[in-house]
Write a protein that holds these residues in place. Structure first.
Motif, PDB file in Angstrom:
ATOM      1  N   ASP A   1       0.837  -1.193   0.000  1.00 17.28           N
ATOM      2  CA  ASP A   1       0.000   0.000   0.000  1.00 17.28           C
ATOM      3  C   ASP A   1       0.873   1.245   0.000  1.00 17.28           C
ATOM      4  OD1 ASP A   1       0.920  -0.320   2.586  1.00 17.28           O
ATOM      5  OD2 ASP A   1      -1.011  -0.079   3.558  1.00 17.28           O
TER       6      ASP A   1
ATOM      7  N   PRO B   1      -0.982   1.616 -10.877  1.00 18.58           N
ATOM      8  CA  PRO B   1      -1.795   0.621 -11.590  1.00 18.58           C
ATOM      9  C   PRO B   1      -1.933   0.884 -13.083  1.00 18.58           C
ATOM     10  CG  PRO B   1      -3.210   2.152 -10.415  1.00 18.58           C
ATOM     11  CD  PRO B   1      -1.802   2.512 -10.041  1.00 18.58           C
TER      12      PRO B   1
ATOM     13  N   LEU C   1      -2.815  -7.826   1.339  1.00 15.83           N
ATOM     14  CA  LEU C   1      -3.108  -7.793  -0.092  1.00 15.83           C
ATOM     15  C   LEU C   1      -3.329  -9.199  -0.635  1.00 15.83           C
ATOM     16  CD1 LEU C   1      -0.386  -5.191  -1.171  1.00 15.83           C
ATOM     17  CD2 LEU C   1      -2.832  -4.761  -0.894  1.00 15.83           C
TER      18      LEU C   1
ATOM     19  N   VAL D   1      -2.413  -8.655 -10.158  1.00 20.22           N
ATOM     20  CA  VAL D   1      -3.247  -7.850  -9.266  1.00 20.22           C
ATOM     21  C   VAL D   1      -2.832  -8.053  -7.810  1.00 20.22           C
ATOM     22  CG1 VAL D   1      -5.614  -7.314  -8.553  1.00 20.22           C
ATOM     23  CG2 VAL D   1      -5.166  -8.096 -10.889  1.00 20.22           C
TER      24      VAL D   1
ATOM     25  N   SER E   1      -4.705  -6.597  -4.393  1.00 23.24           N
ATOM     26  CA  SER E   1      -5.831  -5.776  -3.921  1.00 23.24           C
ATOM     27  C   SER E   1      -6.011  -5.923  -2.418  1.00 23.24           C
ATOM     28  CB  SER E   1      -7.124  -6.158  -4.648  1.00 23.24           C
ATOM     29  OG  SER E   1      -7.457  -7.516  -4.431  1.00 23.24           O
TER      30      SER E   1
ATOM     31  N   ARG F   1      -7.245  -6.444   1.321  1.00 25.11           N
ATOM     32  CA  ARG F   1      -8.031  -7.511   1.972  1.00 25.11           C
ATOM     33  C   ARG F   1      -8.299  -7.125   3.424  1.00 25.11           C
ATOM     34  NH1 ARG F   1     -10.844 -11.526   0.697  1.00 25.11           N
ATOM     35  NH2 ARG F   1      -9.661 -13.335   1.404  1.00 25.11           N
TER      36      ARG F   1
ATOM     37  N   GLU G   1     -13.955  -3.951   0.950  1.00 28.83           N
ATOM     38  CA  GLU G   1     -13.295  -3.914  -0.351  1.00 28.83           C
ATOM     39  C   GLU G   1     -14.034  -3.054  -1.369  1.00 28.83           C
ATOM     40  OE1 GLU G   1     -12.270  -7.977  -1.414  1.00 28.83           O
ATOM     41  OE2 GLU G   1     -11.601  -8.353   0.646  1.00 28.83           O
TER      42      GLU G   1
ATOM     43  N   GLN H   1     -11.664   0.254  -3.377  1.00 26.52           N
ATOM     44  CA  GLN H   1     -11.342  -0.144  -4.752  1.00 26.52           C
ATOM     45  C   GLN H   1     -10.068   0.488  -5.267  1.00 26.52           C
ATOM     46  OE1 GLN H   1     -15.197   0.455  -6.928  1.00 26.52           O
ATOM     47  NE2 GLN H   1     -14.546  -1.417  -7.944  1.00 26.52           N
TER      48      GLN H   1
ATOM     49  N   THR I   1      -5.733  -0.854  -5.056  1.00 30.60           N
ATOM     50  CA  THR I   1      -5.515  -2.024  -5.911  1.00 30.60           C
ATOM     51  C   THR I   1      -4.342  -1.742  -6.829  1.00 30.60           C
ATOM     52  OG1 THR I   1      -7.885  -2.589  -5.896  1.00 30.60           O
ATOM     53  CG2 THR I   1      -6.542  -3.561  -7.637  1.00 30.60           C
TER      54      THR I   1
ATOM     55  N   VAL J   1      -2.147  -2.935 -10.086  1.00 33.30           N
ATOM     56  CA  VAL J   1      -2.348  -3.730 -11.304  1.00 33.30           C
ATOM     57  C   VAL J   1      -1.120  -3.587 -12.192  1.00 33.30           C
ATOM     58  CG1 VAL J   1      -3.803  -4.189 -13.317  1.00 33.30           C
ATOM     59  CG2 VAL J   1      -4.842  -3.319 -11.202  1.00 33.30           C
TER      60      VAL J   1
ATOM     61  N   ALA K   1     -11.157 -11.240  -6.662  1.00 27.50           N
ATOM     62  CA  ALA K   1     -10.587 -11.648  -5.373  1.00 27.50           C
ATOM     63  C   ALA K   1     -11.524 -12.679  -4.749  1.00 27.50           C
ATOM     64  CB  ALA K   1     -10.445 -10.434  -4.470  1.00 27.50           C
TER      65      ALA K   1
END
Length: 591
Positions: free
Chosen positions: A167, A199, A237, A289, A291, A293, A297, A301, A304, A306, A325
């Motif tokens: 993050d 991303p 994640l 990906v 994302s 957790r 979630e 959004q 995330t 990517v 996910a």
């Protein structure tokens, strides 16, 4: 060949001539210049911490039993320590790079770490451990390869890929720590980075134009070892690669029972390596990906990451929705059961030829038990703090290991409670006294509403159990006493517990902490002090000659002068050549 390695080869040649280098345990040299640079990983310019001008930093790549020498130049405007997460620093907590063992490297100074990766293999990473600097970068991968004589429990992969996920905030580390000092929380991260990049624009509403994203190019039909590390601040994640299976092979130095996953939850500070075969038809590129957790979630959004997996014969760009996910919003056991499924491969050789399972941890009698409970941050003496067992740890001005070396009194207390305090919380430098060659059971009880992960320096511990609710002595009946994974970082779910077993055979002072950077910064940590009463160099190396001094021992610190380690590469190579010529002259005179 890197400049640092070419210099290393010359220096080691000279050392071999003098009989100072062992051909069995060679030296590997790195030179790290840690500085600020401007980058825009999420589309807005911000200050990040780079190593040798790179963000993230370079991958350290060594082999079992190598002696690793890393000269760190601090070009920041504040103190710096580099921590080698998961590297056990056998007999030498002096090299661990945390405040319990080391004084910070002052700005404009350099300091050289030297340690042996003794009897270790696997996937690890490094990062700056103080001043909340990890939130601005300074991290990179750390690979320890098997020696050629030790077989690995799978066919040799066609390549190695390191993926750093985490993050990320657009505010830099100094702004974030000001928020914590002011009693505020950090709030939702601004995104997730993959190898320091933002991303891919999979959704024009969520992802703005102009963001540089990570692309990993692979060859069809090949199998790669993909090493994934969560180097983030506080967010768990879920990692996945569209249409590809992740065959789990290793975690933080332990080979696992090989199992396929479509995705895996990777918590802060954890590392895994997967075998991924490029077996798709390459009609287009594929999404990579990471994302968020254990959060809402739908609201998170934007958190995330990517990236793109690009086959050399790909026919087009990735498009469409991301791979899903796990759909477990109403099933809190799914992620925990996935974690329980990760088992130790007891028949595989690790760093040594004997099987990993030849150490029968389940038959050893426990000699010490600590139940460590964390709660949401609280106010102590008007300050926001985080606690373990009601104690918020305060770093002393003199590192614990230095205080022991010079027999200073009153720097710390050996009275960390074995179970949560019943009285009011307090701020103290309280640490755990571990019994050398003892066997410690630690129960980590998470009474917070967010996921925690915990790390212990100096060791790989055995993860023997986890469940929801309060741990009791009856919980031991559920322990896995045969093939619980050995690792250095473990997750503890909200409202749940995790139990670990630790064989205390590594003398030193070792950090036991949450990996959630905000809680760690606010005091959710302690140290385990392990002393051999016979005090011998066989169980602990002496204080390094270049040790830094601070606090009560600051008067011992000498000014730093230019040495060969601080010279430019050309000067260093010249120095090596001069030394070799001098040695040759001595040999000729004696002949």
């Amino acid at each position: 060949m890197s400049p640092s390695l070419s210099w290393a080869s010359g220096l080691c040649l000279f050392g071999l001539l003098l009989g100072l280098c062992s051909a069995d345990d060679p030296f590997v040299f790195y030179d790290f210049k840690v500085s600020y640079m401007t980058a825009s990983p999420l589309g807005r310019p911000q200050q990040v911490i780079a190593i040798n001008g790179k963000f993230p930093g370079p991958t350290i790549n060594v082999t079992t039993n190598n002696n690793v020498v890393i000269n760190v130049h601090n070009k920041l405007d504040e103190g710096l320590l580099m921590h080698w997460s998961g590297i056990q620093q056998r007999r030498s907590s002096w090299q661990d790079g945390v405040l319990g063992t080391n004084c910070a490297i002052p700005p404009k100074w350099n300091w050289t770490y030297q340690f042996q990766v003794k009897d270790q293999i696997g996937s690890f990473f490094y990062f700056p451990s103080i001043n909340f600097q990890k939130a601005s970068g300074g991290f990179g991968g750390f690979i320890i390869n098997n020696r050629p004589i030790i077989p690995i429990p799978f066919p040799t992969p066609d390549g190695d890929i390191v993926i750093l996920i985490g993050d990320w905030y657009i505010r830099n580390h100094t702004d974030l720590r000001k928020s914590l000092n002011g009693g505020k929380t950090l709030g939702m991260p601004d995104g997730v980075l993959i190898n320091g990049k933002g991303p891919y624009q999979y959704n024009t509403t969520i992802v703005p134009d102009g963001i540089e994203y990570e692309t990993i190019t692979v060859h069809p039909g090949k199998t790669y070892r993909v090493r994934v590390h969560n180097v983030g601040i506080s967010t768990s994640l879920n990692f996945r690669i569209q249409n590809h299976n992740l065959l789990l092979a290793e975690s933080e130095g332990s080979y696992t029972v090989q199992q396929n996953y479509t995705s895996l939850d990777i918590h802060v500070g954890q590392s895994y390596s997967f075998l991924v075969t490029m077996d798709q038809n390459a009609s287009s590129d594929y999404y990579i990906v990471a994302s968020a957790r254990q959060v809402n979630e739908s609201l998170w959004q934007r958190v995330t990451g990517v990236g793109i997996l690009h086959y050399t014969n790909s026919k087009g760009k990735a498009s469409g929705p991301l791979p899903d996910a796990p759909d477990d919003a109403f099933d809190k056991t799914f992620s925990m059961n996935q974690a329980r499924s990760i088992r130790w491969n007891v028949t595989a050789s690790g760093a040594r030829p004997n099987p990993q399972g030849s150490f029968h941890y389940g038959s050893i009698n426990v000699t010490q038990v600590y139940v460590l409970r964390n709660t949401p941050p609280i106010t102590i003496n008007g300050k926001q703090r985080a606690t373990l067992n009601g104690i918020s740890y305060v770093n002393p001005s003199t590192p614990i290991r230095l205080a022991d070396q010079y027999k200073l009194k009153g720097v710390y207390k050996l009275d960390f409670p074995t179970k949560p305090l019943t009285g009011p919380p307090k701020m103290e430098t309280a640490i755990i006294s571990g019994t050398y060659k003892g066997f410690m059971e630690v129960v980590l009880q998470n009474n917070d509403t967010k996921m925690q992960s915990y790390h212990m320096s100096g060791y790989a511990f055995f993860v023997v159990g986890m469940d929801y609710g309060e741990w009791t002595e009856n919980s031991r009946g559920t322990y896995n006493k045969w093939d619980g994974i050995a690792r250095s970082t473990v997750q503890v779910y909200p409202g749940a517990w995790t139990a670990i077993l630790i064989s205390l055979d590594n003398v030193g002072v070792w950090n036991l902490r949450t990996e959630n950077l905000d809680s760690w910064y606010l005091g959710q940590e302690t140290y385990v002090r392990i002393v051999n009463p016979e005090a011998t160099n066989k169980t602990e190396l002496p204080i390094p000659d270049n040790a830094l001094f601070c606090g009560q021992l600051e008067h011992l610190q000498k000014a730093q002068y230019i040495t060969s380690a601080t010279l430019p590469r050309a000067s260093r190579m010249g120095l090596v050549l001069v030394l070799l010529m001098f040695y040759a002259l001595i040999v000729s005179l004696n002949c």
